[in-house]
Design a protein around this motif. Structure first.
Motif, PDB file in Angstrom:
ATOM      1  N   LYS A  52       1.698   7.662  -7.937  1.00 36.94           N
ATOM      2  CA  LYS A  52       2.290   7.214  -9.202  1.00 36.94           C
ATOM      3  C   LYS A  52       1.250   6.512 -10.071  1.00 36.94           C
ATOM      4  N   SER A  65      -3.318   3.116  -5.471  1.00 34.88           N
ATOM      5  CA  SER A  65      -2.658   2.834  -4.189  1.00 34.88           C
ATOM      6  C   SER A  65      -1.613   3.883  -3.843  1.00 34.88           C
ATOM      7  N   ASN A  66      -1.184   4.654  -4.859  1.00 30.76           N
ATOM      8  CA  ASN A  66      -0.200   5.719  -4.638  1.00 30.76           C
ATOM      9  C   ASN A  66      -0.354   6.774  -5.729  1.00 30.76           C
ATOM     10  N   LYS A 115      -4.238  10.659  -6.704  1.00 30.61           N
ATOM     11  CA  LYS A 115      -4.468   9.224  -6.481  1.00 30.61           C
ATOM     12  C   LYS A 115      -5.818   8.751  -7.006  1.00 30.61           C
TER      13      LYS A 115
END
Length: 128
Positions: free
Chosen positions: A111, A108-109, A83
Motif C-alpha cells: 500500500k 513497509s507494505n 513495495k
C-alpha cells in the motif's frame, strides 16, 4: 518557503503523491511529517557517509539537518512499483550550494503507507 517544481506525472498514484509530499517535507525540515511516514525500525543508508537505524536516531538526524535551509527543490522523477519507489532531483540550498540526489525507498507494505528503508545518493554539483 521552498520553491518546488516537478515534471508532470500521471497524478493518479497514491505512492507517487506520498513520496512527493515526503520530499517536500525533507526540503522544508518538517520533521513531524517525515517521522510519521516511517516505521519504528527505519534504516536510512546515506551512501558514502553513514547509516541511521531506528526512529529515535532518524529523528535526531532530521533535527540536526533542519539548520541547512533549502531554497528550491526540483523533482525530476518519482517512480513506484510494489513495495519500492525512488525519487530523483536537485536541491538548491539558500547558501547557493546545489546537490543532485536519488533516494530509493522500500515501503513497509504494498500500500505504501510507511517507509521501511531509504537509500540516499547525494552528489554536490560544482559551479564551473
Amino acid at each position: 518557503m521552498v520553491k518546488v517544481s516537478m515534471d508532470a506525472d500521471c497524478g493518479n498514484s497514491p505512492k507517487v503523491a506520498f513520496l512527493k509530499t515526503l520530499n517536500i517535507a525533507f526540503a522544508e525540515g518538517n520533521v513531524a511529517l517525515i517521522s510519521d511516514s516511517v516505521t519504528e525500525n527505519i534504516v536510512w543508508n546515506m551512501i558514502g557517509d553513514k547509516s541511521i537505524e531506528g526512529k529515535p536516531d532518524f529523528v535526531k538526524t532530521l533535527e540536526a539537518m533542519k539548520a541547512t535551509k533549502t531554497k528550491e527543490l526540483v523533482l525530476k522523477s518519482i517512480v513506484t512499483h510494489g513495495k519500492e519507489g525512488a525519487t530523483n532531483g536537485e536541491m538548491i540550498l539558500e547558501n547557493g550550494e546545489k546537490y543532485a540526489f536519488c533516494d530509493v525507498y522500500e515501503f513497509s507494505n504494498a500500500k505504501g503507507s510507511a517507509i521501511k528503508t531509504i537509500t540516499s545518493y547525494v552528489i554536490e554539483i560544482k559551479s564551473k
